[in-house]
Design a protein around this motif. Structure first.
Motif, PDB file in Angstrom:
ATOM      1  N   LEU A 108       0.870  -1.251   0.048  1.00 49.56           N
ATOM      2  CA  LEU A 108       0.076  -0.204  -0.122  1.00 49.56           C
ATOM      3  C   LEU A 108       0.919   1.220   0.064  1.00 49.56           C
ATOM      4  O   LEU A 108       0.710   2.091  -0.766  1.00 49.56           O
ATOM      5  N   ALA A 109       2.053   1.348   0.937  1.00 47.77           N
ATOM      6  CA  ALA A 109       2.967   2.405   0.746  1.00 47.77           C
ATOM      7  C   ALA A 109       3.409   2.733  -0.488  1.00 47.77           C
ATOM      8  O   ALA A 109       3.620   3.712  -1.018  1.00 47.77           O
ATOM      9  N   GLU A 110       3.844   1.637  -1.430  1.00 50.44           N
ATOM     10  CA  GLU A 110       4.350   1.742  -2.653  1.00 50.44           C
ATOM     11  C   GLU A 110       3.440   2.331  -3.567  1.00 50.44           C
ATOM     12  O   GLU A 110       3.832   3.036  -4.536  1.00 50.44           O
ATOM     13  N   TRP A 111       2.056   1.835  -3.383  1.00 53.61           N
ATOM     14  CA  TRP A 111       1.105   2.270  -4.369  1.00 53.61           C
ATOM     15  C   TRP A 111       0.949   3.850  -4.070  1.00 53.61           C
ATOM     16  O   TRP A 111       1.048   4.550  -5.394  1.00 53.61           O
ATOM     17  N   ILE A 112       1.092   4.377  -3.084  1.00 57.51           N
ATOM     18  CA  ILE A 112       0.900   5.765  -2.647  1.00 57.51           C
ATOM     19  C   ILE A 112       2.099   6.456  -3.457  1.00 57.51           C
ATOM     20  O   ILE A 112       2.152   7.442  -3.974  1.00 57.51           O
ATOM     21  N   GLU A 113       3.287   5.936  -3.250  1.00 54.58           N
ATOM     22  CA  GLU A 113       4.490   6.589  -3.795  1.00 54.58           C
ATOM     23  C   GLU A 113       4.399   6.477  -5.281  1.00 54.58           C
ATOM     24  O   GLU A 113       4.958   7.330  -6.092  1.00 54.58           O
TER      25      GLU A 113
ATOM     26  N   TYR B 196      -1.006   0.407   9.439  1.00 58.44           N
ATOM     27  CA  TYR B 196      -1.141   0.848   7.945  1.00 58.44           C
ATOM     28  C   TYR B 196      -0.957   2.276   7.689  1.00 58.44           C
ATOM     29  O   TYR B 196      -0.218   2.813   6.949  1.00 58.44           O
ATOM     30  N   GLN B 197      -1.568   2.666   8.556  1.00 53.30           N
ATOM     31  CA  GLN B 197      -1.653   4.646   8.140  1.00 53.30           C
ATOM     32  C   GLN B 197      -0.416   5.286   8.441  1.00 53.30           C
ATOM     33  O   GLN B 197      -0.233   6.244   8.069  1.00 53.30           O
ATOM     34  N   SER B 198       0.263   4.587   9.473  1.00 55.03           N
ATOM     35  CA  SER B 198       1.742   5.042   9.684  1.00 55.03           C
ATOM     36  C   SER B 198       2.428   5.115   8.445  1.00 55.03           C
ATOM     37  O   SER B 198       3.480   5.836   8.401  1.00 55.03           O
ATOM     38  N   PHE B 199       2.169   4.192   7.617  1.00 52.99           N
ATOM     39  CA  PHE B 199       3.041   3.970   6.365  1.00 52.99           C
ATOM     40  C   PHE B 199       2.395   4.766   5.043  1.00 52.99           C
ATOM     41  O   PHE B 199       3.169   4.807   3.881  1.00 52.99           O
ATOM     42  N   CYS B 200       1.406   5.651   5.315  1.00 53.10           N
ATOM     43  CA  CYS B 200       0.627   6.030   4.106  1.00 53.10           C
ATOM     44  C   CYS B 200       1.102   7.595   4.208  1.00 53.10           C
ATOM     45  O   CYS B 200       0.526   8.367   5.005  1.00 53.10           O
ATOM     46  N   LYS B 201       2.172   8.075   3.104  1.00 55.79           N
ATOM     47  CA  LYS B 201       2.621   9.152   3.588  1.00 55.79           C
ATOM     48  C   LYS B 201       2.327  10.157   2.491  1.00 55.79           C
ATOM     49  O   LYS B 201       1.739   9.864   1.518  1.00 55.79           O
TER      50      LYS B 201
END
Ligand code: AHR
Length: 487
Positions: A137-142, A195-200
């Motif tokens: 998920l973090a990578e999708w956002i990036e 999860y939300q901690s890594f959603c930057k």
């Protein structure tokens, strides 16, 4: 014909109606994405990079503000990497939730983001928590939002998109209490926090993070979320509620008797109770409204049309659905202080759809027309609106209404929910100097619907109304939805 006194006080503003209250939902389910929205570049159906032109146009016409994707239950089995890069080499998967069809991933992140750009709406992604990973998920956002020099941003560039997109809305899991992992709220809330901690937030993008909220009247779920989540963890929690009086006997969209009509409308009206009670819980923990309530799945859910795939959730859409939509949107307007977004399920060919397609043909449903009648409310200020009313034995009101003010215009939307009785409204308008009124109406017999052979059975017509000395008068036929615009 009975006359109902109404009062609008335009000086009494009760909330701001964010455009997102008129949002929509599209899932890899049945013919929503494939055939409904996306036909591929080689299709003879007019398209832009595979996205149907008629659908883009129809979405634009109602000013669709936000679109949620890729699910629903599908979201928790979706791996975004399968849907990028060369189409021919995209990985195939089985859509285990919806009919066991083979998903070829030809509609992925780039296609969805382009759809939103073409429609002019905001994207709302549902991230995979159930079967995905934090890293994924973090990578999708990036991949979507990072403007700098990183392997993921460069991969996006190689796939044809130089500049990042803005990603305003991110759901972290879908129905974590059900198809999204069958979690208890006590467990999910910790999973969510991780999860939300890594959603930057990258490159000036600010995520509006949405936690999975309750199913219908699961107040314990809301209580737990509000106990454990602070505004720095989440911007909103998302409730799901479908209008289904009896899950074991849903009936067909266009086959019902008077009693079933009443029961369904009463079930739709329950949305008001749900929003009131969830809001009461949220108010105790968050009196300043820093955490919003979203209804990111709502609508009617019937048995599928005969001879269609049971996993595709394809249903017709009648004037009865139009009344459900009108009633529900009026409820949302009245709760606009806490309710910040709502997404009808679903946009095309699934459940209470806006549009139905068959090959190159596309029809607008009665529900679509209600969104057209209500679009002036978007970004308006909800104002006090009262009416005398009667209720049926099952508690269905004769009149459902809401009013808002925007750019010097006052919009009143009002549904006459009865099956046979016209009603006259006599509405005193205070706090607003109304000189003119225009009216548009959607009305027909409750079973009336549009078909590919007769696409205009239910359409918006001009209507008559008068305004004199601050008193608005209009006759509302049975089973009708009317928009009155005062200027
Ligand atoms: O809208 C259909 C399904 O209903 C969605 O996939 C799921 O979230 C809900 O149960």
């Amino acid at each position: 014909m009975k006359q109902y006194q109404m009062l609008i006080n335009a000086a009494d503003r009760t909330g701001h109606i964010r455009p997102e209250l008129y949002g929509h939902f599209s899932e890899h389910l049945g013919r929503c994405i494939y055939q409904g929205i996306y036909v591929g570049e080689d299709s003879p159906i007019p398209n832009i990079h595979g996205i149907r032109r008629d659908v883009i146009e129809a979405f634009r016409e109602i000013r669709m503000p936000v679109l949620r994707w890729p699910g629903g239950c599908f979201a928790d089995e979706y791996h975004w990497r399968d849907g990028i890069g060369e189409k021919a080499s995209r990985k195939r998967m089985v859509n285990t939730n919806w009919g066991g069809t083979v998903e070829d991933n030809s509609f992925g992140t780039h296609e969805f983001m382009e759809l939103c750009e073409l429609v002019g709406c905001k994207p709302y992604l549902a991230g995979n928590v159930g079967s995905g990973t934090v890293q994924e998920l973090a990578e999708w956002i990036e991949y979507i939002t990072f403007d700098g020099d990183s392997p993921l941003a460069n991969e996006r560039r190689r796939n044809g998109r130089e500049k990042p997109w803005k990603l305003p809305y991110l759901g972290i899991g879908n129905e974590a209490w059900g198809c999204g992992g069958n979690m208890r709220p006590e467990h999910y809330v910790d999973v969510y926090r991780r999860y939300q901690s890594f959603c930057k937030n990258f490159s000036g993008n600010t995520l509006y993070r949405v936690a999975c909220g309750p199913s219908a009247d699961d107040y314990h779920w809301t209580e737990t979320m509000m106990q454990e989540l602070k505004p720095w963890h989440t911007n909103a929690i998302a409730l799901h509620f479908y209008t289904v009086p009896d899950w074991n006997n849903k009936g067909l969209a266009a086959e019902f008797d008077d009693a079933q009509y009443e029961t369904l409308l009463a079930a739709a009206g329950y949305m008001d109770t749900l929003l009131t009670r969830h809001t009461e819980i949220m108010n105790r923990y968050d009196p300043d409204n820093r955490i919003g309530l979203i209804v990111d799945e709502w609508g009617t859910w019937y048995d599928v049309e005969p001879d269609t795939n049971p996993g595709f959730l394809y249903q017709q859409n009648t004037m009865r659905d139009a009344i459900v939509a009108a009633l529900t949107l009026n409820i949302f307007n009245r709760h606009s202080e806490r309710v910040v977004m709502a997404n009808l399920a679903q946009a095309v060919n699934v459940l209470q759809a806006l549009l139905l397609t068959e090959g190159a043909k596309m029809i607008k449903t009665p529900t679509y027309h209600v969104f057209d009648l209500y679009k002036a409310h978007q970004d308006g200020d909800a104002v006090y609106c009262f009416s005398e009313n009667d209720r049926s034995e099952k508690g269905v009101p004769v009149l459902s209404h809401s009013a808002s003010l925007k750019d010097g215009r006052l919009t009143l939307t009002v549904a006459n929910c009865t099956l046979r009785d016209s009603a006259e409204i006599c509405c005193t308008v205070a706090g607003f100097d109304a000189k003119t009124v225009t009216a548009r109406i959607l009305t027909n017999e409750a079973h009336a619907h549009n078909t590919f052979e007769e696409p205009e059975q239910v359409t918006i017509q001009p209507h008559t109304a008068s305004i004199e000395n601050g008193v608005l008068r209009c006759t509302l036929p049975p089973c009708s939805v009317t928009e009155l615009t005062l200027a």
